[in-house]
Design an enzyme around this catalytic site. Structure first.
Site, short mmCIF file in Angstrom:
data_model
loop_
_atom_site.label_atom_id
_atom_site.label_comp_id
_atom_site.label_asym_id
_atom_site.label_seq_id
_atom_site.Cartn_x
_atom_site.Cartn_y
_atom_site.Cartn_z
N ASP A 260 40.82 30.98 52.55
CA ASP A 260 41.60 32.12 53.02
C ASP A 260 40.79 33.09 53.88
O ASP A 260 41.15 34.26 54.00
CB ASP A 260 42.23 32.88 51.84
CG ASP A 260 41.19 33.37 50.84
OD1 ASP A 260 39.99 33.19 51.10
OD2 ASP A 260 41.59 33.94 49.80
N GLU B 59 40.81 43.38 52.64
CA GLU B 59 41.88 43.17 53.61
C GLU B 59 43.05 44.10 53.36
O GLU B 59 43.35 44.46 52.22
CB GLU B 59 42.38 41.72 53.53
CG GLU B 59 41.30 40.69 53.81
CD GLU B 59 41.72 39.28 53.41
OE1 GLU B 59 41.23 38.33 54.05
OE2 GLU B 59 42.52 39.13 52.46
#
Length: 351
Positions: free
Chosen positions: A237, A66
């Site tokens: 997450d 990410e």
């Protein structure tokens, strides 16, 4: 002979893992968590100053990579971070990260920084910020479900910043619990190693879940969560990765960082897209109430957001300059004539 030595403008300060540990140990781990928590809280008060976008993920069967960018108009920061639950079995970290802080007016980076250690500190600091506003004021016992790399940072942060006196540990891997208990010995915390999640949450006013499996799991079931507790769910997450049974969410008042990201990645991905949640920055800014009653169940559905990393980077940037714990890297091409980048390359060839 052509002088090829890099100029001052070519150099970018780099905070290595070794330098990060020097900075943190000089101040103290708990004290660093507290300082980052204060910075995060101050930045949440000016939430509307920031560019905000959900992080940019690249998912695979093995994990996720990410990018997390943001800017307050003066500085720009981003973090590169991965999450690969199977890494531990291969001898790798589950999470690694690095970050960059840059000036907006020039676009020049002012720091390149390790963020594997810093993310652990920042995550604990964010949990502290949320609990300041959501946890029962007399909370002295915390359950820590999942005793991996984040566990000790959470325990120390809550002990130092919020007065937690007892941490009750449970992990499906007993070796992880034993590791955490060893590391927390001598910190002033009363550490209780437990044989089950049910045992760990007995008497706890704060329940933190921090597990790493990349799957929809049920770490806590509805019957395990009584009235009046604060839940700190930090393990979920990414899409498909949750820790709490859906029925717990339906009984709780839910607080989030950035709804467009949390609805995709957090516990609330289990709920309808319009299920009511409260943005935590509004609580911190005094716009809405956080904890309102003794029987209220509060849930901080934490997935981590870019402004928190920005706050952590700003703190380390200040500490880097104060302590001198960094090295300069020749990272930016800086020709004598800004228009003559090609000429600089040629001169290096001919030198």
């Amino acid at each position: 002979m052509t002088d090829l030595a890099p100029s001052r403008l070519a150099m970018v300060p780099f905070v290595s893992v070794a330098d990060m540990m020097r900075i943190v140990n000089a101040a103290g781990v708990a004290q660093t968590i507290a300082a980052i928590a204060d910075r995060i809280e101050a930045d949440f008060v000016r939430w509307e100053d920031f560019d905000k976008v959900a992080r940019l993920p690249s998912h695979s069967e093995e994990g996720v990579i990410e990018l997390m960018p943001t800017s307050d108009g003066e500085f720009y920061g981003f973090k590169y971070v991965n999450g690969h639950p199977a890494n531990m079995a291969r001898g790798f970290q589950t999470v690694t990260a690095f970050g960059v802080l840059a000036r907006v007016d020039t676009g020049y980076p002012v720091m390149l920084c390790e963020m594997t250690v810093l993310t652990a500190l920042r995550t604990a600091a964010m949990s502290v910020v949320a609990a300041r506003h959501l946890a029962p004021k007399n909370a002295r016992v915390m359950a820590m479900i999942g005793n991996g790399a984040q566990c000790e940072f959470q325990a120390l942060g809550f002990h130092h910043c919020l007065g937690v006196e007892e941490v009750r540990l449970y992990d499906v891997d007993a070796a992880a619990t034993a590791k955490a208990a060893r590391n927390l010995a001598g910190t002033g915390l009363r550490v209780v190693s437990c044989d089950s999640a049910e045992d760990a949450i007995a008497g706890a006013q704060i329940i933190t879940t921090c597990t790493a499996d990349k799957k929809q799991a049920t770490i806590l079931t509805d019957n395990m969560v009584g009235a009046g507790v604060h839940l700190n769910a930090i393990g979920g997450d990414c899409p498909g990765k949750t820790e709490l049974h859906r029925d717990i969410l339906l009984r709780a008042d839910i607080f989030v960082e950035y709804p467009p990201q949390t609805r995709v990645e957090g516990e609330i991905q289990q709920l309808d897209a319009d299920h009511p949640v409260t943005e935590l920055w509004r609580v911190i800014d005094g716009q809405v109430a956080g904890r309102t009653g003794a029987d209220q169940i509060t849930l901080f559905d934490s997935v981590g957001f870019a402004t928190e990393d920005f706050s952590a980077l700003r703190h380390i940037h200040d500490e880097m300059r104060r302590t001198g714990h960094f090295v300069d890297l020749d990272m930016l091409a800086d020709p004598d004539d800004p228009r003559d980048l090609f000429g600089m390359v040629q001169r290096a060839r001919d030198a």
